[in-house]
Structure formats: C-alpha cells, structure tokens
Design an enzyme around this catalytic site. Structure first.
Site, PDB file in Angstrom:
ATOM      1  N   CYS A 403      30.962  39.383   4.932  1.00  0.00           N
ATOM      2  CA  CYS A 403      30.868  40.840   4.016  1.00  0.00           C
ATOM      3  C   CYS A 403      31.762  40.801   2.890  1.00  0.00           C
ATOM      4  CB  CYS A 403      31.046  41.638   5.037  1.00  0.00           C
ATOM      5  SG  CYS A 403      30.199  43.571   4.375  1.00  0.00           S
ATOM      6  N   HIS A 530      27.438  40.219   9.599  1.00  0.00           N
ATOM      7  CA  HIS A 530      28.533  40.381  10.564  1.00  0.00           C
ATOM      8  C   HIS A 530      28.070  39.380  11.519  1.00  0.00           C
ATOM      9  CE1 HIS A 530      31.178  43.278   8.618  1.00  0.00           C
ATOM     10  NE2 HIS A 530      30.073  43.736   7.997  1.00  0.00           N
ATOM     11  N   GLU A 532      29.934  38.267  14.126  1.00  0.00           N
ATOM     12  CA  GLU A 532      30.683  38.417  15.150  1.00  0.00           C
ATOM     13  C   GLU A 532      30.132  39.367  16.099  1.00  0.00           C
ATOM     14  OE1 GLU A 532      32.442  40.990  11.830  1.00  0.00           O
ATOM     15  OE2 GLU A 532      31.605  38.980  12.006  1.00  0.00           O
TER      16      GLU A 532
END
Length: 612
Positions: A403, A530, A532
């Site tokens: 990001c 993102h 994750e």
C-alpha cells in the site's frame, strides 16, 4: 443452530479471541461447520476511523467491512470468509434501532434498552448465524466473542449481557453454551496461583443471569489440581469443565491444548451435535496443526526482517503483517526475527534530535536480510520509508512494499532514477510538480469513514514474466483486499517502466497499478492491496512468501521445483510431490532439528491481547 458465547473476566486482553478461534478449530476438525461473531461494546459504527494505537490494526474483509482485528484471528484459524455483519458494535445496534424509531416502526412506543436494544442484538446474532459460510452451506455452530470484561464497572457491555441472558431461553439450553475465560494470577511474592479473581468474576456473571458451562483459566504455568478443584467447587462446574491454558510456545498449540483436555468431546455432548467422537474420522486437521506447532518450536535458523513502520509502539498495529510474515517463515523453515523500527528515526532530522535512535535504526536496516514497508496514512515518517526503499533498491536487499510502501517505492524511484527531485504524493504535498501518487477520483476528502477503496478487488497480470505471478502459481488474476485512498498516477507509468520499474499487475480497467516488480533485483516488489489479510497458517500469502524466500536465499531453489512448498511440510495446503534443492534443504534441516525437544526451550508466548 448452536451457539457458544465466550466472555472474559478479571482483565481485558486475557485471550478470548484465541480461545474462541481454538474452540472453532477443534469443532471444525470433526466436520462441524463454524461461523463466528465478534461483539465490540464501543459506540463507533466500525473500526475504520480508529487510530492504530486505539485497538491495533483495522482488519478489512472481502465486502469492504472495516472491523476489529479479532476477526482476523477467526479467519486465519477457521479459514472462513466473514462479513461486516459478523462484527457487532453498540453504534451499529443503536443506529439500527434509531432508524426504525424514525420510520415509526415501533408504533409510538417508548424506545428502551429493554426490550428494543436487547431484541435488536438477538435478532442480529440470529440473522448472521443463519447466513451461509463462504456463500455455501449454513454453519452448525456460531461462536460469539463478547468484548470487554464482566464486572469491574464495565457498563458498556451490559446491554449485550442482558441480551444473551434472554437469548439462552429463546434458543433453549441444549443450543446455548457459555464459556468464561479468566485470569489466574501468580503473585511473585507467594508463588501461588490465586483463584479468588476468577471466583469473583464468575459470581458477577452468574448474578447477571449467565452461568458458565466451561471456565478457561489463563495462567503463566499449568493450572494446579487444587486450584482446579477450588474453582469447580465455588463456581458450580465439574472439574472436567475447568480447562487450563498456560502460556505456550505458540498460539498454534492452544487448539491442541483444549482438545487434549476434552473440550471438543464436551461441546459435542453439551450441544448434542451429530458427531460421534469414537467413530469420527477427521483427525487430519488437528494432526496438521500439531505438525505446524512442532515446526514452529523446532526451527533453528533465523531470518531477520526489518519492518519500517509508523505505529511500531503497539505491535497490534501490524498484527496481520506480523502473522503473514510468521506464516511465510514457517514455510521457508526459518525462525522469524522481526525488528520493528520507526520510519521517522531514519530521517536526517533525527540526527539532531536523537542521534542514538538514528544510528540504531540504520544499523538494523543495514543488517536486515529483508525489508518490509507496510501501509499507513499521513505525512509523518514517510521520508524515512522512502529512504528505506532506496536502501533496499540500491543494495539489492529483498523488499516488499504494501500500500503506502508501494507508493513510497514509486516516489523514491522517481526522485533518484527519473531525477524528479520534488516527486511526491498529493497526500504528502498537494503542490508537487510531479504527483506520481494521486488521490482516487472517488475519494471524498471531507469524509473520513468508509471513503476508501475497500474490500476484495481483482488484479489482472499483464505479463507471464513475473516472479510474483509465479508465486501465485501462474494465475491469470488474483483477488485481494484493498484499503487505500491514493494510488500510482497512471500518467507517469510509461516513464517508470522505461527505467525498469514494471507494473505487472493492474486493475480490470487497466488504470490502477496493483503490483510492481523491479528488473534486475533479487526481489523488489510492491503491491497496492493488503495480501496479509488473507494469509493463513497453512496457506501463506504469496508476496510475503516471496519476501521470505528471497531473504533466505531460497527463491531460486524454490523456483526450481515449480514455486511449490516441499512435500515434507505437510501442514501447508499447497504442498505436493516432487524433488528439488528446496526439498533436500528442508530434509537436512529436519534431521538437524530432530535433536531439539518439543519446544520446551523456547520463550513462552502469551496469548492474551487482541492480536495474539
């Protein structure tokens, strides 16, 4: 539908989220479909406007919901996809009730906490529990975590406690089970475990109309039998319903710990679930959890990753990032040595204000095997992040930008390679002559909540010559979750690509730059999304896996076996049969680790806290 309510006592951060996730995991291992709800008593509508220092990271779901990070625990442990409605807040409930009152739905009656608020809570829980899991089949069991602490003046959660007091009669006793998680302190002055706080907490809970069926005792050391008997005697439960969860070497051991004490057998019997423990043939999942936990405890080699962030004083601010790094580290057979440094400490101004912090921060960056620059908002620390990007690019250090990390990498490249000295983001400098990062057309600068590009979006790969695409197993596209207001300016992409910064993944319309790779670099990758958020212990995120492989000098050997994990690591869902250097290396390391004990020599990991 069966319901399991998880409450907490004595202190906050006692580990309710991990206990709830673990109970769901052991039920799921028996083929029981599980969904989950997290209740947060704060008045905010959602977690989107929170500072990371308030409640840690904001976790984003597929549907764009910005929720409490405990839902990340549920998704990772249970491997399910939840929705924004799986997170209930006081603000959401009151907003719904007030909207109905304005429409006249209550026919002129006085709107009160009881019954209108409590009914709204029960209806919300019932509706979410009945929603099919992952859009497929309806769940069998809904596990509900009630945030806050019973007693101790925690009045925010009282309407929810009253709602569940009523709810247990609404759904009948055989369909409702209450689990209370409490702390057993061990004062150093006496060295003895003390049960009085738990007794007081349970007494308070019973006084509010909820009687726990299971009491989970959190402690530093295993629960003494005398304490177990005392809690059983004074809290009106059988000793077999008092479970000990001491500090363990990793959170992956908690489901195993609860299963060893018979938690799955009790829940199946108590809720009359259609599963027979004797004939059940689904131990596969738990055997993989055990192998995962053992692998975590036996790792010998270390890999040092430096996280250059803006909110590093609270590790929960990067909970999902840290989990994704840990998942990838397990696959590459290395223990993660994560060092978090404040981005502002890398900036030249810090030499004047605190030279010690400046030199210490740069010493960590210089000694890193890999560098990650995660997301964030605002001006503070961005120049430090840009300097970290420059170091990783010029010194060939494996790098992942997420990001804002991608945006900082673009700014750094524009300044030092394209020689646009004032290149910047319009978020950081609205008057820059070279706006290489700009705000999205749909961004409303006057409104903060829910105005970002949120949730799952599709990214199309534009070339087959991409390391990150191969890490995604040569997929034509990927779907990942986003949370951002600014993006790479498409008008400067051509100049960037001419100098070697390739945007190999873009949005469906081709206008949004999603994935960046650097030519001639071992691993220099940036992603606008993102990754994750959807990383799992047994299914690590591809960009994070690439970073760890490159940081351990294993990317080439991993590529030689088709970008797939070794079959020796059977806990990983991506594993398959095959040979290769990576497999041989894992086999050699396994031989070395076989001499290590089952993790008893490791530092215990406390499972309390919202991101444990």
């Amino acid at each position: 539908m069966k319901y399991v309510l998880v409450t907490g006592g004595v202190i906050s951060g006692v580990g309710k989220g991990i206990i709830a996730s673990s109970l769901g995991t052991i039920l799921k291992s028996h083929g029981i479909r599980v969904t989950s709800i997290k209740i947060d008593p704060y008045i905010n509508i959602d977690a989107g406007t929170f500072s990371p220092y308030e409640h840690g990271e904001v976790f984003v779901l597929d549907d764009g919901g910005e929720v409490d990070l405990d839902l990340g625990n549920y998704e990772r442990f249970l491997d399910v996809t939840l929705t924004r409605d799986n997170n209930i807040t006081t603000g959401k409930i009151y907003e719904q009730v007030i909207r109905k009152e304005r429409k006249g739905d209550f026919l002129g009656k006085t709107v009160q906490v009881v019954p209108h608020i409590t009914n709204a809570i029960q209806d919300w829980v019932t509706q979410v529990a009945e929603t099919p899991v992952d859009g497929k089949e309806k769940a069998d069991v809904c596990i509900i975590e009630l945030g806050g602490t019973i007693g101790l003046g925690d009045i925010e959660s009282m309407p929810f406690v009253e709602a569940f007091r009523q709810f247990q009669f609404r759904v009948k006793k055989e369909n409702f089970c209450c689990v209370h998680v409490s702390l057993i302190p061990e004062p150093k002055t006496t060295g003895e475990q003390k049960s009085k706080p738990t007794q007081s907490s349970v007494r308070e809970l019973r006084g509010l109309g909820l009687s726990p069926d299971i009491i989970v005792c959190r402690s530093v050391t295993p629960l003494a039998e005398s304490i177990r008997d005392k809690i059983s005697l004074f809290c009106h439960v059988d000793p077999q319903q008092v479970y000990s969860v001491p500090d363990v070497t990793s959170i992956y051991r908690v489901p195993l710990l609860l299963q060893d004490q018979g938690a799955d057998s009790y829940l199946i019997k108590r809720l009359k679930l259609p599963v027979s423990i004797k004939t059940d043939k689904s131990p596969y999942l738990m055997s993989r959890w055990k192998e995962l936990a053992n692998r975590h405890d036996r790792l010998l080699k270390e890999v040092t990753i430096v996280l250059v962030g803006k909110y590093t004083e609270l590790p929960d601010s990067y909970a999902s990032v840290i989990k994704a790094l840990q998942h990838a580290a397990l696959v590459v057979n290395h223990r993660l040595d994560l060092i978090c440094i404040e981005a502002a400490d890398l900036e030249p101004e810090t030499i004047n204000t605190n030279p010690q912090r400046y030199h210490e921060a740069w010493r960590e960056v210089v000694g890193a095997n890999g560098i990650i620059v995660p997301g964030g908002f605002g001006v503070r620390g961005t120049e430090g992040k840009i300097l970290a990007c420059q170091w990783a690019r010029t010194k060939k250090v494996p790098f992942l930008g997420v990001c804002l990390g991608l945006q900082c990498a673009v700014i750094e490249f524009s300044r030092n390679v394209l020689k646009w000295e004032d290149a910047n983001s319009t978020e950081l400098n609205e008057t820059t002559k070279h706006p290489v990062v700009i705000d999205m057309p749909e961004h409303n600068t006057g409104q903060m909540g829910g105005t970002m590009r949120l949730g799952k979006r599709k990214t199309l790969f534009k070339t087959s010559k991409s390391v990150i695409r191969k890490l995604y197993h040569n997929a034509e596209f990927v779907e990942e979750r986003h949370r951002h207001r600014y993006e790479v300016n498409p008008s400067v992409v051509e100049q960037l690509e001419e100098k070697g910064m390739k945007f190999v993944g873009r949005s469906e319309d081709g206008e949004r730059m999603e994935i960046m790779e650097m030519e001639g670099h071992p691993f220099y990758v940036g992603v606008q999304y993102h990754p994750e958020y959807i990383s799992r212990p047994m299914k690590p995120s591809a960009p994070y896996l690439g970073l760890l492989l490159a940081s351990c000098n294993k990317l080439a050997s991993y590529a030689s076996r088709g970008f797939r994990p070794s079959p020796r690591m059977s806990f990983c869902e991506e594993s398959d049969d095959g040979d290769g250097d990576f497999e041989e290396e894992v086999r050699d390391e396994n031989a070395a680790t076989s001499r290590v004990t089952d993790g008893n020599d490791q530092t215990p990991e406390k499972i309390g806290g919202s991101s444990a």
